[in-house]
Design a protein around this motif. Structure first.
Motif, PDB file in Angstrom:
ATOM      1  N   VAL A  69       0.409  -0.997   0.138  1.00 24.33           N
ATOM      2  CA  VAL A  69      -0.165   0.160   0.164  1.00 24.33           C
ATOM      3  C   VAL A  69       0.708   1.418  -0.135  1.00 24.33           C
ATOM      4  CG1 VAL A  69      -1.609   1.091   1.339  1.00 24.33           C
ATOM      5  CG2 VAL A  69      -2.136  -1.325   1.072  1.00 24.33           C
ATOM      6  N   PHE A  70       2.190   1.618   1.327  1.00 24.01           N
ATOM      7  CA  PHE A  70       2.904   2.489   0.873  1.00 24.01           C
ATOM      8  C   PHE A  70       3.728   3.297   0.055  1.00 24.01           C
ATOM      9  CE2 PHE A  70       0.244   1.882   5.533  1.00 24.01           C
ATOM     10  CZ  PHE A  70      -0.528   3.378   5.269  1.00 24.01           C
ATOM     11  N   SER A  71       3.478   1.649  -0.991  1.00 24.72           N
ATOM     12  CA  SER A  71       5.007   2.099  -1.173  1.00 24.72           C
ATOM     13  C   SER A  71       4.748   2.980  -2.749  1.00 24.72           C
ATOM     14  CB  SER A  71       5.216   0.873  -1.786  1.00 24.72           C
ATOM     15  OG  SER A  71       4.361  -0.447  -2.279  1.00 24.72           O
ATOM     16  N   HIS A  72       3.031   2.990  -2.651  1.00 19.68           N
ATOM     17  CA  HIS A  72       2.923   3.436  -4.268  1.00 19.68           C
ATOM     18  C   HIS A  72       2.735   5.464  -3.637  1.00 19.68           C
ATOM     19  CE1 HIS A  72       0.879   0.753  -5.908  1.00 19.68           C
ATOM     20  NE2 HIS A  72       0.666  -0.031  -4.476  1.00 19.68           N
ATOM     21  N   GLU A  73       3.519   5.836  -4.541  1.00 16.50           N
ATOM     22  CA  GLU A  73       3.526   7.159  -4.509  1.00 16.50           C
ATOM     23  C   GLU A  73       2.306   8.366  -4.301  1.00 16.50           C
ATOM     24  OE1 GLU A  73       5.914   8.929  -6.939  1.00 16.50           O
ATOM     25  OE2 GLU A  73       7.877   7.793  -7.267  1.00 16.50           O
ATOM     26  N   HIS A  74       0.683   7.485  -4.954  1.00 14.05           N
ATOM     27  CA  HIS A  74       0.062   8.611  -4.571  1.00 14.05           C
ATOM     28  C   HIS A  74      -0.592   8.795  -3.245  1.00 14.05           C
ATOM     29  CE1 HIS A  74      -1.962   5.457  -5.880  1.00 14.05           C
ATOM     30  NE2 HIS A  74      -2.728   5.352  -5.531  1.00 14.05           N
ATOM     31  N   ILE A  75      -0.203   7.718  -2.792  1.00 13.76           N
ATOM     32  CA  ILE A  75      -0.669   7.101  -1.411  1.00 13.76           C
ATOM     33  C   ILE A  75       0.085   7.914  -0.211  1.00 13.76           C
ATOM     34  CG2 ILE A  75      -1.106   5.441   0.257  1.00 13.76           C
ATOM     35  CD1 ILE A  75      -2.007   3.531  -1.569  1.00 13.76           C
ATOM     36  N   GLN A  76       1.281   8.376  -0.470  1.00 16.84           N
ATOM     37  CA  GLN A  76       1.997   8.937  -0.010  1.00 16.84           C
ATOM     38  C   GLN A  76       1.684  10.388  -0.306  1.00 16.84           C
ATOM     39  OE1 GLN A  76       6.100   8.157  -1.245  1.00 16.84           O
ATOM     40  NE2 GLN A  76       6.297   5.885  -0.706  1.00 16.84           N
ATOM     41  N   GLU A  77       1.052  11.047  -0.693  1.00 15.92           N
ATOM     42  CA  GLU A  77       1.145  11.842  -1.360  1.00 15.92           C
ATOM     43  C   GLU A  77      -0.489  12.390  -0.584  1.00 15.92           C
ATOM     44  OE1 GLU A  77       2.291  14.810  -2.678  1.00 15.92           O
ATOM     45  OE2 GLU A  77       3.894  13.633  -3.203  1.00 15.92           O
ATOM     46  N   LEU A  78      -1.189  11.497  -0.468  1.00 12.41           N
ATOM     47  CA  LEU A  78      -2.661  11.267   0.422  1.00 12.41           C
ATOM     48  C   LEU A  78      -2.166  11.359   1.840  1.00 12.41           C
ATOM     49  CD1 LEU A  78      -5.909  10.931  -0.403  1.00 12.41           C
ATOM     50  CD2 LEU A  78      -5.108   8.099   0.044  1.00 12.41           C
ATOM     51  N   LEU A  79      -1.537  11.092   1.860  1.00 14.14           N
ATOM     52  CA  LEU A  79      -1.223  10.957   3.810  1.00 14.14           C
ATOM     53  C   LEU A  79      -0.631  12.845   3.760  1.00 14.14           C
ATOM     54  CD1 LEU A  79       0.135   7.576   4.445  1.00 14.14           C
ATOM     55  CD2 LEU A  79      -2.342   8.643   4.721  1.00 14.14           C
ATOM     56  N   SER A  80       0.215  12.884   2.845  1.00 18.54           N
ATOM     57  CA  SER A  80       0.846  14.132   3.296  1.00 18.54           C
ATOM     58  C   SER A  80      -0.269  15.508   3.104  1.00 18.54           C
ATOM     59  CB  SER A  80       1.921  14.534   2.098  1.00 18.54           C
ATOM     60  OG  SER A  80       2.167  15.538   2.092  1.00 18.54           O
ATOM     61  N   LYS A  81      -1.165  15.211   2.192  1.00 21.71           N
ATOM     62  CA  LYS A  81      -2.519  16.536   2.463  1.00 21.71           C
ATOM     63  C   LYS A  81      -3.081  16.041   3.197  1.00 21.71           C
ATOM     64  CE  LYS A  81      -6.404  16.678  -0.461  1.00 21.71           C
ATOM     65  NZ  LYS A  81      -7.402  16.782  -1.497  1.00 21.71           N
ATOM     66  N   HIS A  82      -3.604  15.068   3.690  1.00 24.07           N
ATOM     67  CA  HIS A  82      -4.267  14.375   5.043  1.00 24.07           C
ATOM     68  C   HIS A  82      -3.444  15.066   6.363  1.00 24.07           C
ATOM     69  CE1 HIS A  82      -7.840  14.287   2.672  1.00 24.07           C
ATOM     70  NE2 HIS A  82      -7.096  13.158   2.094  1.00 24.07           N
ATOM     71  N   ALA A  83      -2.097  15.152   6.590  1.00 25.73           N
ATOM     72  CA  ALA A  83      -1.183  14.785   7.702  1.00 25.73           C
ATOM     73  C   ALA A  83      -1.393  15.674   8.795  1.00 25.73           C
ATOM     74  CB  ALA A  83       0.134  15.553   7.497  1.00 25.73           C
ATOM     75  N   PRO A  84      -2.354  16.658   8.770  1.00 28.46           N
ATOM     76  CA  PRO A  84      -2.345  17.460  10.106  1.00 28.46           C
ATOM     77  C   PRO A  84      -3.765  16.701  10.800  1.00 28.46           C
ATOM     78  CG  PRO A  84      -2.222  19.809   7.774  1.00 28.46           C
ATOM     79  CD  PRO A  84      -1.886  17.308   7.838  1.00 28.46           C
ATOM     80  N   VAL A  85      -4.999  16.486  10.020  1.00 29.13           N
ATOM     81  CA  VAL A  85      -5.938  16.288  10.480  1.00 29.13           C
ATOM     82  C   VAL A  85      -5.369  14.272  11.148  1.00 29.13           C
ATOM     83  CG1 VAL A  85      -8.017  14.539  10.475  1.00 29.13           C
ATOM     84  CG2 VAL A  85      -7.591  16.943   9.050  1.00 29.13           C
ATOM     85  N   LEU A  86      -4.531  13.961  10.673  1.00 31.10           N
ATOM     86  CA  LEU A  86      -3.943  12.625  11.012  1.00 31.10           C
ATOM     87  C   LEU A  86      -3.121  12.509  11.976  1.00 31.10           C
ATOM     88  CD1 LEU A  86      -2.718  10.964   7.790  1.00 31.10           C
ATOM     89  CD2 LEU A  86      -4.767  10.022   8.877  1.00 31.10           C
ATOM     90  N   ILE A  87      -2.524  13.598  12.450  1.00 34.23           N
ATOM     91  CA  ILE A  87      -1.915  14.035  13.644  1.00 34.23           C
ATOM     92  C   ILE A  87      -3.077  14.345  14.740  1.00 34.23           C
ATOM     93  CG2 ILE A  87       0.298  15.897  14.384  1.00 34.23           C
ATOM     94  CD1 ILE A  87       0.852  16.275  11.794  1.00 34.23           C
TER      95      ILE A  87
END
Length: 352
Positions: free
Chosen positions: A210-228
């Motif tokens: 899952v997390f080796s996909h670049e678009h998923i890495q970008e997705l988590l980056s985008k939502h990082a504040p909420v995840l934190i």
């Protein structure tokens, strides 16, 4: 394929592991250590906030990196490299430096039950080695995960698992926390409970698929504040609920709250590093080739330092935390540099 945020994330967790072990040596939560030195209970907060997620995150990163490595290597080359870099230090480490941990334990607890004078020195050494695996358990688990991955790839020749993992959106990624909780219930070794094969294997394979996909890495980056924010709320809740209890007990580690915090803590850290730390720095260039050495060598150094200060200097306990941290900063870099210059030792401990 090098990604700076993965490098930064990996060595940052290694540094966090060092801080964790400084506090762990003096914990008041009932977790067994190599020394018996009462610590400051408030410092246990660091242990509660780190323990559920940081090794899960490290296995997840390893899974991502395994995907990238296998794009350039055959299965045979991959396993050969991992056997040298992981399995050799995992097997040789207890005999080269791990015995120090066992010897220190024996200074506080008579592991020979009064029969020490009658036991040959070689037998004592072997028992100390068996008690001195310390942080090297990670390499045992990681090599096992690598072998399982190669087997899965042989069964999945069309790469369907990886393609399926790339279809995950944020809701699915969050719901994978339920799978993490399920994996925490299985394949746990009895007695030596640190070998949690289920959860670490799941984290590794999730990283690969899952997390080796670049678009998923970008997705988590985008939502990082909420995840934190979610991870912080779960971390505070977890700490309040389990404060004073053995955070490393299997009952604790199997709970839904523990695993929810472990998963969202991992997602938050992954997204945050991708969003704000996806760049190479001078410190990154320094740490990347040395972080493995820091990981392998830090625990015997900490245990020996704690024992020496306890028995020889009789310092107040608050100073032990600060002095061990200072000692790690001053001594680990030259120690790693020294080991790298001794051919046989370098091969046995660092796989180089």
């Amino acid at each position: 394929m090098r990604k700076p945020f993965l490098d930064q994330m990996r060595y940052s967790i290694v540094l966090l592991v060092i801080v964790y072990h400084i506090c762990y040596l003096f914990n008041s939560a009932g977790v067994i250590t190599n020394v018996v030195i009462p610590g400051i209970p408030a410092m246990d907060a660091i242990l509660y906030l780190c323990y559920p997620w940081f090794m899960v995150a490290l296995f997840l990163i390893s899974g991502v990196c395994a995907r990238y490595a296998l794009q350039k290597q055959t299965h045979r080359q991959f396993l050969k490299t991992k056997a040298r870099r992981q399995l050799l230090p995992a097997l040789a480490g207890p005999f080269v430096i791990g015995w120090i941990n066992g010897w220190i334990t024996n200074q506080y607890v008579d592991i020979f039950a009064g029969a020490g004078p009658m036991i040959p020195g070689v037998i004592k050494y072997l028992i100390w080695c068996a008690n001195g695996i310390g942080a090297l358990w990670f390499l045992h688990e990681l090599f096992l995960a690598d072998c399982v991955l190669v087997l899965l790839r042989k069964l999945d020749r069309k790469d369907q698992l990886w393609q399926l993992g790339g279809k995950a959106g944020l809701p699915v990624i969050c719901l994978l926390g339920i799978a993490l909780w399920g994996s925490a219930q299985i394949l746990n070794t009895p007695v030596i409970e640190i070998y949690r094969n289920g959860i670490y294997l799941f984290a590794f394979l999730a990283g690969y698929c899952v997390f080796s996909h670049e678009h998923i890495q970008e997705l988590l980056s985008k939502h990082a504040p909420v995840l934190i924010a979610v991870a912080a709320a779960l971390g505070v809740s977890y700490t309040l609920v389990y404060w004073g209890k053995n955070y490393a007990s299997m009952e604790n580690l199997k709970s839904l709250l523990t695993n929810a915090y472990a998963w969202f803590g991992t997602l938050a850290v992954f997204g945050a590093f991708k969003r704000w730390l996806d760049r190479e720095t001078a410190f990154t260039r320094y740490m990347v080739p040395r972080s493995f050495g820091f990981y392998v060598l830090h625990y015997p150094l900490l245990a020996l330092g704690a024992y020496a200060m306890d028995r020889l200097l009789h310092l107040p306990v608050w100073s032990l935390y600060a002095l061990l941290l200072l000692g790690s900063v001053l001594l680990l870099p030259p120690l790693v540099a020294l080991v790298k210059r001794i051919p046989v030792v370098r091969a046995l401990l660092l796989g180089e």
